[in-house]
Design a protein around this motif. Sequence first.
Motif, PDB file in Angstrom:
ATOM      1  N   ARG A 119      11.258   7.250  23.227  1.00 15.22           N
ATOM      2  CA  ARG A 119       9.697   8.463  22.682  1.00 15.22           C
ATOM      3  C   ARG A 119       9.785   8.569  20.861  1.00 15.22           C
ATOM      4  NH1 ARG A 119      12.328  13.880  25.220  1.00 15.22           N
ATOM      5  NH2 ARG A 119      13.725  12.947  23.457  1.00 15.22           N
ATOM      6  N   ASP A 120       8.537   8.506  20.688  1.00  7.59           N
ATOM      7  CA  ASP A 120       7.193   8.189  19.919  1.00  7.59           C
ATOM      8  C   ASP A 120       7.334   9.771  19.116  1.00  7.59           C
ATOM      9  OD1 ASP A 120       7.390   6.290  17.585  1.00  7.59           O
ATOM     10  OD2 ASP A 120       5.209   6.981  17.813  1.00  7.59           O
ATOM     11  N   PHE A 121       7.772   9.923  18.124  1.00  8.80           N
ATOM     12  CA  PHE A 121       7.379  11.528  17.923  1.00  8.80           C
ATOM     13  C   PHE A 121       6.929  11.790  16.068  1.00  8.80           C
ATOM     14  CE2 PHE A 121      11.351  12.544  20.620  1.00  8.80           C
ATOM     15  CZ  PHE A 121      10.408  13.769  21.467  1.00  8.80           C
ATOM     16  N   TYR A 122       5.784  12.721  16.372  1.00 13.89           N
ATOM     17  CA  TYR A 122       5.412  13.506  15.002  1.00 13.89           C
ATOM     18  C   TYR A 122       6.039  14.739  14.898  1.00 13.89           C
ATOM     19  CZ  TYR A 122       2.006  10.023  14.800  1.00 13.89           C
ATOM     20  OH  TYR A 122       0.741   8.857  14.581  1.00 13.89           O
ATOM     21  N   LYS A 123       6.625  14.608  13.454  1.00 10.12           N
ATOM     22  CA  LYS A 123       7.614  15.616  13.693  1.00 10.12           C
ATOM     23  C   LYS A 123       7.289  16.601  12.542  1.00 10.12           C
ATOM     24  CE  LYS A 123      12.208  15.904  13.576  1.00 10.12           C
ATOM     25  NZ  LYS A 123      12.491  16.405  14.481  1.00 10.12           N
ATOM     26  N   LEU A 124       6.816  18.084  12.298  1.00 11.04           N
ATOM     27  CA  LEU A 124       5.641  18.855  11.664  1.00 11.04           C
ATOM     28  C   LEU A 124       7.307  19.912  11.290  1.00 11.04           C
ATOM     29  CD1 LEU A 124       3.757  17.430  13.091  1.00 11.04           C
ATOM     30  CD2 LEU A 124       2.656  19.827  13.254  1.00 11.04           C
ATOM     31  N   MET A 147      15.950   4.946   9.419  1.00 10.82           N
ATOM     32  CA  MET A 147      14.606   4.009  10.263  1.00 10.82           C
ATOM     33  C   MET A 147      14.827   2.715  11.283  1.00 10.82           C
ATOM     34  SD  MET A 147      11.648   2.307   9.258  1.00 10.82           S
ATOM     35  CE  MET A 147      11.824   2.260   7.059  1.00 10.82           C
ATOM     36  N   GLU A 148      14.147   3.316  12.439  1.00  7.95           N
ATOM     37  CA  GLU A 148      14.214   2.470  13.794  1.00  7.95           C
ATOM     38  C   GLU A 148      15.169   1.002  13.955  1.00  7.95           C
ATOM     39  OE1 GLU A 148      12.399   4.595  16.693  1.00  7.95           O
ATOM     40  OE2 GLU A 148      10.701   2.949  16.705  1.00  7.95           O
ATOM     41  N   ASP A 149      15.599   0.735  14.483  1.00  3.50           N
ATOM     42  CA  ASP A 149      15.914  -0.899  14.534  1.00  3.50           C
ATOM     43  C   ASP A 149      14.035  -1.736  15.331  1.00  3.50           C
ATOM     44  OD1 ASP A 149      17.632  -2.690  15.652  1.00  3.50           O
ATOM     45  OD2 ASP A 149      16.054  -2.951  16.993  1.00  3.50           O
ATOM     46  N   ARG A 150      14.075  -2.277  14.809  1.00  2.95           N
ATOM     47  CA  ARG A 150      12.554  -3.190  14.997  1.00  2.95           C
ATOM     48  C   ARG A 150      12.597  -3.637  16.012  1.00  2.95           C
ATOM     49  NH1 ARG A 150      10.347  -5.960  10.682  1.00  2.95           N
ATOM     50  NH2 ARG A 150       9.151  -6.110  12.144  1.00  2.95           N
ATOM     51  N   TRP A 151      13.550  -3.777  16.705  1.00  2.00           N
ATOM     52  CA  TRP A 151      13.261  -4.091  18.597  1.00  2.00           C
ATOM     53  C   TRP A 151      12.926  -3.301  19.182  1.00  2.00           C
ATOM     54  CZ3 TRP A 151      13.212  -8.760  20.200  1.00  2.00           C
ATOM     55  CH2 TRP A 151      13.269  -9.781  19.192  1.00  2.00           C
ATOM     56  N   LEU A 152      13.658  -2.324  18.848  1.00  2.29           N
ATOM     57  CA  LEU A 152      13.515  -0.779  19.439  1.00  2.29           C
ATOM     58  C   LEU A 152      11.350   0.018  19.323  1.00  2.29           C
ATOM     59  CD1 LEU A 152      13.845   1.801  21.417  1.00  2.29           C
ATOM     60  CD2 LEU A 152      14.819   2.823  18.606  1.00  2.29           C
ATOM     61  N   THR A 153      11.182  -0.230  18.320  1.00  2.00           N
ATOM     62  CA  THR A 153       9.482   0.031  17.498  1.00  2.00           C
ATOM     63  C   THR A 153       8.779  -1.360  18.996  1.00  2.00           C
ATOM     64  OG1 THR A 153      10.506   0.638  15.614  1.00  2.00           O
ATOM     65  CG2 THR A 153       8.492  -0.221  16.272  1.00  2.00           C
ATOM     66  N   TRP A 154       9.371  -2.244  18.581  1.00  9.27           N
ATOM     67  CA  TRP A 154       8.595  -3.339  19.544  1.00  9.27           C
ATOM     68  C   TRP A 154       8.702  -2.857  21.254  1.00  9.27           C
ATOM     69  CZ3 TRP A 154      11.069  -7.799  16.793  1.00  9.27           C
ATOM     70  CH2 TRP A 154      10.037  -7.436  15.489  1.00  9.27           C
ATOM     71  N   LEU A 178       7.705  20.920  -5.038  1.00  8.77           N
ATOM     72  CA  LEU A 178       7.642  20.453  -4.644  1.00  8.77           C
ATOM     73  C   LEU A 178       6.128  21.015  -3.847  1.00  8.77           C
ATOM     74  CD1 LEU A 178       7.409  17.135  -2.467  1.00  8.77           C
ATOM     75  CD2 LEU A 178       8.009  19.510  -1.017  1.00  8.77           C
ATOM     76  N   HIS A 179       4.581  20.765  -4.403  1.00 13.27           N
ATOM     77  CA  HIS A 179       3.734  21.150  -4.565  1.00 13.27           C
ATOM     78  C   HIS A 179       2.922  20.485  -3.532  1.00 13.27           C
ATOM     79  CE1 HIS A 179       4.652  22.342  -8.645  1.00 13.27           C
ATOM     80  NE2 HIS A 179       5.235  21.564  -8.930  1.00 13.27           N
ATOM     81  N   THR A 180       2.792  19.268  -2.488  1.00 15.48           N
ATOM     82  CA  THR A 180       2.071  19.165  -1.905  1.00 15.48           C
ATOM     83  C   THR A 180       3.075  18.677  -0.132  1.00 15.48           C
ATOM     84  OG1 THR A 180       2.747  16.178  -2.774  1.00 15.48           O
ATOM     85  CG2 THR A 180       0.363  17.627  -3.564  1.00 15.48           C
ATOM     86  N   THR A 181       2.377  18.048   0.488  1.00 16.33           N
ATOM     87  CA  THR A 181       2.829  18.002   1.844  1.00 16.33           C
ATOM     88  C   THR A 181       3.292  16.873   1.938  1.00 16.33           C
ATOM     89  OG1 THR A 181       1.339  19.597   3.312  1.00 16.33           O
ATOM     90  CG2 THR A 181       2.458  17.881   4.137  1.00 16.33           C
ATOM     91  N   ILE A 182       4.840  16.258   2.176  1.00 16.41           N
ATOM     92  CA  ILE A 182       5.492  15.067   3.045  1.00 16.41           C
ATOM     93  C   ILE A 182       5.107  14.772   3.804  1.00 16.41           C
ATOM     94  CG2 ILE A 182       7.263  13.848   2.781  1.00 16.41           C
ATOM     95  CD1 ILE A 182       8.504  16.146   1.015  1.00 16.41           C
ATOM     96  N   PHE A 183       4.707  13.323   3.831  1.00 10.93           N
ATOM     97  CA  PHE A 183       3.718  12.624   5.427  1.00 10.93           C
ATOM     98  C   PHE A 183       4.124  10.661   5.067  1.00 10.93           C
ATOM     99  CE2 PHE A 183       0.639  12.670   2.535  1.00 10.93           C
ATOM    100  CZ  PHE A 183      -0.389  11.098   2.786  1.00 10.93           C
ATOM    101  N   ASP A 184       4.151  10.868   6.114  1.00 10.38           N
ATOM    102  CA  ASP A 184       4.808   9.171   6.418  1.00 10.38           C
ATOM    103  C   ASP A 184       3.198   8.234   6.100  1.00 10.38           C
ATOM    104  OD1 ASP A 184       7.878   9.307   6.011  1.00 10.38           O
ATOM    105  OD2 ASP A 184       7.994   9.715   8.561  1.00 10.38           O
ATOM    106  N   TYR A 207       4.974  22.064   5.098  1.00 12.41           N
ATOM    107  CA  TYR A 207       5.543  20.814   3.941  1.00 12.41           C
ATOM    108  C   TYR A 207       6.080  19.669   4.448  1.00 12.41           C
ATOM    109  CZ  TYR A 207      10.710  21.897   5.769  1.00 12.41           C
ATOM    110  OH  TYR A 207      11.700  22.019   6.220  1.00 12.41           O
ATOM    111  N   SER A 208       5.628  18.985   5.693  1.00 11.55           N
ATOM    112  CA  SER A 208       6.257  18.376   5.998  1.00 11.55           C
ATOM    113  C   SER A 208       5.702  16.992   6.667  1.00 11.55           C
ATOM    114  CB  SER A 208       7.758  17.709   5.437  1.00 11.55           C
ATOM    115  OG  SER A 208       8.098  16.186   5.871  1.00 11.55           O
ATOM    116  N   VAL A 209       5.268  16.204   7.273  1.00  9.66           N
ATOM    117  CA  VAL A 209       5.064  15.388   8.405  1.00  9.66           C
ATOM    118  C   VAL A 209       5.470  14.058   8.408  1.00  9.66           C
ATOM    119  CG1 VAL A 209       2.934  14.575   9.888  1.00  9.66           C
ATOM    120  CG2 VAL A 209       2.639  16.299   8.321  1.00  9.66           C
ATOM    121  N   ARG A 210       6.592  13.581   9.646  1.00 13.05           N
ATOM    122  CA  ARG A 210       7.430  12.540  10.156  1.00 13.05           C
ATOM    123  C   ARG A 210       7.742  11.906  10.815  1.00 13.05           C
ATOM    124  NH1 ARG A 210       8.555  11.645   4.657  1.00 13.05           N
ATOM    125  NH2 ARG A 210      10.131  12.832   3.485  1.00 13.05           N
ATOM    126  N   HIS A 211       7.119  10.677  10.656  1.00 12.22           N
ATOM    127  CA  HIS A 211       7.116   9.757  11.805  1.00 12.22           C
ATOM    128  C   HIS A 211       8.850   9.505  11.959  1.00 12.22           C
ATOM    129  CE1 HIS A 211       6.632   6.164  13.772  1.00 12.22           C
ATOM    130  NE2 HIS A 211       6.253   6.986  14.973  1.00 12.22           N
TER     131      HIS A 211
END
Length: 207
Positions: free
Chosen positions: A143-148, A1-8, A201-207, A128-132
């Motif tokens: 930078r901000d990423f979605y990872k597929l 989990m990224e630093d809150r200040w970096l997110t802001w 694992l039967h379904t795609t993981i996502f955030d 199988y996975s979509v990650r923020h």
Amino acid sequence: MEDRWLTWAKQLQAIASTGLSFCKDEFDQERYGEIAHIANSMIAQLGTVPIERIEGLVSDFAKGYATPKVDVRGAVIEKDKILLVRERSDGCWTLPGGFADVGRSAAENVVKEIREEAGIAVSARSLYSVRHKAKQPYEPDARDFYKLFFICERTDLTAPSARGETTDVDFFPADRLPRLSRGRVVESDIEAAFAFQRGSLHTTIFD
């Protein structure tokens, strides 16, 4: 989990980028420019890197509505081992992949990346996975990423070979992974690939 200040700071950067792209009033443009400078300064301070480097990372700044970038990765599993490539940039290993190019679907992009980085032809079978990226334990990123992440299968018998941005390629069992390039992939991404492949694992993981 990224630093809150970096997110802001990244959210402020995105607001400034979108504002500068669409606003017409010169005073508003100046204000958005100040917000961008503050946001970039915060990110540079958090990462202890020059502000010029942060500004250079956002190539599409003020060029439309600010949205996350897309990174695609492919998992090829054979005989209970997963294909990884060694990155030239840091000497560590990752699932082959990279930025999604305009004009190709996500699946077409991952097929292209595996061909370019591992020298093999594959087809993308399942997502199988979509990650923020910001919500997972990757190395911090300005930078901000979605990872597929896709499960892929080889379509011919060509032997894998490193090329371009990679220096090595090999198959590894889940319990003997090499040092990972943690800005690109973490252990849970690989564990999820094995779980999906085995049917636990039967379904795609996502955030």
